[in-house]
Design an enzyme around this catalytic site. Sequence first.
Site, short mmCIF file in Angstrom:
data_model
loop_
_atom_site.label_atom_id
_atom_site.label_comp_id
_atom_site.label_asym_id
_atom_site.label_seq_id
_atom_site.Cartn_x
_atom_site.Cartn_y
_atom_site.Cartn_z
N GLU A 18 0.72 -1.14 0.13
CA GLU A 18 -0.06 0.00 0.13
C GLU A 18 0.79 1.12 -0.03
OE1 GLU A 18 -3.01 0.05 -1.29
OE2 GLU A 18 -3.59 -1.51 0.30
N SER A 110 -11.66 0.55 -6.48
CA SER A 110 -11.36 1.13 -7.82
C SER A 110 -12.33 1.14 -8.68
CB SER A 110 -10.10 -0.12 -8.15
OG SER A 110 -9.05 0.55 -8.77
N ASP A 155 -4.04 0.01 -9.86
CA ASP A 155 -5.35 0.07 -10.21
C ASP A 155 -5.78 -0.64 -11.62
OD1 ASP A 155 -5.47 0.91 -7.76
OD2 ASP A 155 -6.32 2.63 -7.98
N TYR A 207 -2.89 12.55 0.76
CA TYR A 207 -2.33 11.31 -0.30
C TYR A 207 -1.14 11.80 -0.73
CZ TYR A 207 -2.12 7.82 -3.89
OH TYR A 207 -1.82 6.90 -4.78
#
Length: 372
Positions: A18, A110, A155, A207
């Site tokens: 991750e 996703s 993804d 993020y």
Amino acid sequence: MPESGLIRVPGRVNLIGEHVDYHNLSVLPMALDRRIKIEWQALPEPRIDASSGSLDPRSFRIDQPLEPYPAGDWGNYVKAAANAALWKWKLPRGASLRISADLPPAAGLSSSSALLTACTLALLQANGISATFEELMEVLPEGEYFVGTRGGGMDHAAVLAARTGHALLIDFAPARATPIPMPAGWAFLVAHSLTHAEKSAAVREEYNERRWAGTRGLQALGYSTFRDALAAESVASLRAKAAPLPVRDRECFLHVAEEAARVHQAVDAMRAADHLRFGQLLNDSHTSLRHQLRISTPSLDRLTQAARDSGALGARLTGAGFGGCAVVFCLEPQLPAVRAGIEARFYNGPAGDHILEARPSAGALELMPTTA
Ligand code: GLA
């Protein structure tokens, strides 16, 4: 050239790895058996007509520069797809796209990348183009920037190249996908934390902050890529050298370096069908995401703990974090008890659609008719 067709693109759940894909480090997701579906029909002129359930239909030409719709408009995913395809291919024909899905949106599974990928594949097919995985990976991750999200390539690679009955080890730069057979009897649940991982500006900033902090840590140790750093030194030695760095840079740097090592250990554990080791790695990943990268939430922590207390071998938040889903791992015979335990401990009752069983499923390329 085909005049009509059907494209199916699944959602994905990341098993481990991750916040490392944007540093070009390997990840290990698998596809879900929940999909975006597009029934397409070719149009003789370069125009896209897109409809999706009760949403307002969108229509635009693709032979002139594409301007985004206002932020948040669903049509931007369709425009992003056209834009991405046009970087690489000539598209004299357009397409009418009828979009449907049994993949929940905004759950960290996703759905956005699946929609972008599905629209791209439909438009390419309508023009008689069958693109390879490598070609698609050149345009899809970049293509998503049109909608403003700046993720990595995990993804798109997962929803394209996943295989039934396998997890998918994805390497980047160059993009490469290696299916890893799922050991018999391994079972996964995806459970929603009931807090949403909105793609709002604030979450996007959070993020990106992780990305820059990790990169600063890396550079402070004299490396320009994580792959160089990990090839040159052990994680223990990097940890020792990172000790004097500013705290956020050090924590984000260490998360990435350690998570990268865990991905390879998890692949080894999967190949050896070592479920205890695999579960432990998932738990370690969550601990690092919580305490070092700091992208967990109280509800994700409670959910993953509820899963462990219910007999899961491993549980961790999955995807970008800041809400969304957890992935829960156990052996098949324990699945009903783990599910029931999570329902009692976390949801206080039947979880309905908040929990789904994640069976390793086919990616878009496997689902595509080979003659298309
Ligand atoms: C989001 C991004 C991915 C990846 C994950 C975190 O899902 O789209 O590319 O960075 O976050 O692992």
